[in-house]
Design an enzyme around this catalytic site. Structure first.
Site, mmCIF file in Angstrom:
data_model
loop_
_atom_site.group_PDB
_atom_site.id
_atom_site.type_symbol
_atom_site.label_atom_id
_atom_site.label_comp_id
_atom_site.label_asym_id
_atom_site.label_seq_id
_atom_site.Cartn_x
_atom_site.Cartn_y
_atom_site.Cartn_z
ATOM 1 N N LYS A 52 0.803 -1.200 0.000
ATOM 2 C CA LYS A 52 0.000 0.000 0.000
ATOM 3 C C LYS A 52 0.848 1.266 0.000
ATOM 4 O O LYS A 52 0.382 2.342 -0.356
ATOM 5 C CB LYS A 52 -0.877 0.028 1.269
ATOM 6 C CG LYS A 52 -1.852 -1.084 1.418
ATOM 7 C CD LYS A 52 -2.598 -0.859 2.773
ATOM 8 C CE LYS A 52 -3.418 -2.038 3.162
ATOM 9 N NZ LYS A 52 -4.036 -1.844 4.491
ATOM 10 N N GLY A 53 2.055 1.135 0.502
ATOM 11 C CA GLY A 53 2.871 2.298 0.847
ATOM 12 C C GLY A 53 3.039 3.372 -0.215
ATOM 13 O O GLY A 53 3.187 4.546 0.098
ATOM 14 N N GLU A 108 7.925 2.821 -5.763
ATOM 15 C CA GLU A 108 7.971 2.290 -4.389
ATOM 16 C C GLU A 108 8.118 3.426 -3.387
ATOM 17 O O GLU A 108 8.767 4.436 -3.678
ATOM 18 C CB GLU A 108 9.194 1.382 -4.238
ATOM 19 C CG GLU A 108 8.905 -0.093 -4.310
ATOM 20 C CD GLU A 108 8.215 -0.662 -3.073
ATOM 21 O OE1 GLU A 108 7.490 0.070 -2.379
ATOM 22 O OE2 GLU A 108 8.396 -1.857 -2.817
ATOM 23 N N ASP A 109 7.554 3.236 -2.208
ATOM 24 C CA ASP A 109 7.765 4.237 -1.162
ATOM 25 C C ASP A 109 9.142 4.102 -0.525
ATOM 26 O O ASP A 109 9.808 5.086 -0.259
ATOM 27 C CB ASP A 109 6.650 4.158 -0.099
ATOM 28 C CG ASP A 109 6.514 2.773 0.510
ATOM 29 O OD1 ASP A 109 6.970 1.789 -0.118
ATOM 30 O OD2 ASP A 109 5.960 2.652 1.612
ATOM 31 N N ASP A 112 14.275 -1.088 1.730
ATOM 32 C CA ASP A 112 14.891 -1.389 3.016
ATOM 33 C C ASP A 112 15.949 -2.487 2.759
ATOM 34 O O ASP A 112 17.078 -2.190 2.372
ATOM 35 C CB ASP A 112 13.740 -1.850 3.928
ATOM 36 C CG ASP A 112 14.084 -1.979 5.380
ATOM 37 O OD1 ASP A 112 15.263 -2.177 5.681
ATOM 38 O OD2 ASP A 112 13.182 -1.899 6.224
ATOM 39 N N LYS A 140 16.975 3.165 2.656
ATOM 40 C CA LYS A 140 17.766 3.003 3.880
ATOM 41 C C LYS A 140 18.990 2.161 3.543
ATOM 42 O O LYS A 140 18.945 0.927 3.671
ATOM 43 C CB LYS A 140 16.941 2.250 4.928
ATOM 44 C CG LYS A 140 15.865 3.035 5.616
ATOM 45 C CD LYS A 140 15.254 2.125 6.672
ATOM 46 C CE LYS A 140 14.045 2.736 7.315
ATOM 47 N NZ LYS A 140 13.359 1.767 8.198
ATOM 48 N N VAL A 162 10.063 4.769 9.782
ATOM 49 C CA VAL A 162 9.440 6.012 9.330
ATOM 50 C C VAL A 162 7.970 5.810 8.974
ATOM 51 O O VAL A 162 7.583 4.749 8.469
ATOM 52 C CB VAL A 162 10.191 6.643 8.133
ATOM 53 C CG1 VAL A 162 11.441 7.358 8.598
ATOM 54 C CG2 VAL A 162 10.520 5.622 7.061
ATOM 55 N N ASP A 168 3.490 3.332 7.003
ATOM 56 C CA ASP A 168 2.677 3.048 8.189
ATOM 57 C C ASP A 168 3.452 2.416 9.337
ATOM 58 O O ASP A 168 4.568 1.909 9.155
ATOM 59 C CB ASP A 168 1.570 2.061 7.817
ATOM 60 C CG ASP A 168 2.119 0.645 7.651
ATOM 61 O OD1 ASP A 168 3.074 0.480 6.866
ATOM 62 O OD2 ASP A 168 1.621 -0.271 8.329
ATOM 63 N N ARG A 174 -0.453 6.613 7.752
ATOM 64 C CA ARG A 174 -0.161 6.715 6.314
ATOM 65 C C ARG A 174 -0.498 8.084 5.728
ATOM 66 O O ARG A 174 0.095 8.505 4.745
ATOM 67 C CB ARG A 174 -0.956 5.662 5.532
ATOM 68 C CG ARG A 174 -0.479 4.238 5.735
ATOM 69 C CD ARG A 174 -1.092 3.325 4.678
ATOM 70 N NE ARG A 174 -1.015 1.916 5.035
ATOM 71 C CZ ARG A 174 0.023 1.126 4.779
ATOM 72 N NH1 ARG A 174 1.084 1.600 4.164
ATOM 73 N NH2 ARG A 174 0.004 -0.146 5.125
HETATM 74 C C1 PRP Z 1 7.308 -1.931 2.540
HETATM 75 C C2 PRP Z 1 7.580 -1.035 1.343
HETATM 76 C C3 PRP Z 1 8.272 -1.949 0.375
HETATM 77 C C4 PRP Z 1 8.981 -2.934 1.268
HETATM 78 C C5 PRP Z 1 10.439 -2.607 1.327
HETATM 79 O O1 PRP Z 1 6.105 -2.611 2.340
HETATM 80 O O2 PRP Z 1 6.413 -0.497 0.811
HETATM 81 O O3 PRP Z 1 7.371 -2.585 -0.503
HETATM 82 O O4 PRP Z 1 8.401 -2.823 2.565
HETATM 83 O O5 PRP Z 1 11.114 -3.506 2.152
HETATM 84 P P1 PRP Z 1 12.310 -4.417 1.661
HETATM 85 O O6 PRP Z 1 13.252 -3.571 0.876
HETATM 86 O O7 PRP Z 1 12.932 -4.900 2.957
HETATM 87 O O8 PRP Z 1 11.744 -5.555 0.857
HETATM 88 P P2 PRP Z 1 5.265 -3.277 3.522
HETATM 89 O O9 PRP Z 1 5.474 -4.755 3.536
HETATM 90 O O10 PRP Z 1 5.532 -2.540 4.809
HETATM 91 O O11 PRP Z 1 3.767 -3.085 3.046
HETATM 92 P P3 PRP Z 1 2.902 -1.761 2.827
HETATM 93 O O12 PRP Z 1 3.533 -0.997 1.686
HETATM 94 O O13 PRP Z 1 1.558 -2.299 2.478
HETATM 95 O O14 PRP Z 1 2.920 -0.967 4.115
#
Ligand code: PRP
Length: 189
Positions: A52-53, A108-109, A112, A140, A162, A168, A174
């Site tokens: 969703k991010g 992508e938001d 990580d 990050k 964050v 979220d 969000r």
């Molecule tokens: C977050 C973000 C990325 C992912 C990055 O999604 O939106 O898709 O994590 O992490 P990574 O580099 O370690 O793979 P999340 O699973 O939190 O879902 P959301 O976007 O629905 O909050």
């Protein structure tokens, strides 16, 4: 009208990126993307937002593009996200627009560990897109487990949890217009 749920602002440590800083950067990214895809035709660019991010970032970015584009979404879930990530990513909702032969920009938001973007790149390459690039608001670098190419990057941030601008904590925060870091005791307890 029902009252909106209130965020627990006591969980927030500090604002990392204020609204104006984010908006300025999104405008810059949109200008660069518009210039780079100026040659793409009507059928050209397909923005794929990762739910969703990315929904707020994608909405702001897309509205500033000056090139024709389509908007689509994909939803993923990962096993054992949190302190220990296994890197196993699962597709739970696919795009609706066929992307074979199209110019795809994954939006992508945050990156990580990099596992999610790595999965997406592999997945879209297999579909035979005309081109494939990535646009990521936050990265990050300290948390990276796998190298992933980011073609358009908003900001590098430190290793703190964050929230805001799509991101979220337990599905809250969000819709904040800025990006804030949470107090460590909130997410490490
Ligand atoms: C977050 C973000 C990325 C992912 C990055 O999604 O939106 O898709 O994590 O992490 P990574 O580099 O370690 O793979 P999340 O699973 O939190 O879902 P959301 O976007 O629905 O909050």
């Amino acid at each position: 009208m029902k009252s909106r749920p209130k965020h627990d602002f006591s969980a927030i440590d500090r604002i990392l990126l204020d609204e104006e800083t984010i908006q300025r950067r999104v405008t810059e990214l949109a200008a660069r993307i518009s210039a780079d895809y100026a040659g793409a035709n009507e059928d050209g660019l397909v923005l794929v937002g990762v739910l969703k991010g990315a929904f707020i970032f994608l909405a702001d970015l897309a509205r500033r593009l000056t090139v024709p584009h389509h908007v689509d979404f994909i939803a993923l879930s990962s096993y054992n996200r949190g302190a220990v990530s296994t890197g196993a990513v699962r597709l739970i909702m696919d795009t609706r627009i066929p992307v074979t032969g199209r110019h795809v920009l994954i939006v992508e938001d945050i990156v990580d560990t990099g596992y999610t973007l790595e999965y997406l790149i592999r997945n879209f390459r297999a579909r035979g897109t005309a081109s494939l690039r990535t646009c990521v608001l936050l990265s990050k670098p300290e948390r990276r487990k796998v190298d992933v190419p980011i073609d358009y990057l908003g900001f590098e941030i430190p290793d703190v949890w964050v929230v805001g601008y799509g991101l979220d904590f337990a599905d809250l925060f969000r819709t904040l217009p800025y990006i804030a870091g949470l107090k460590r005791e909130v997410y490490e307890k």
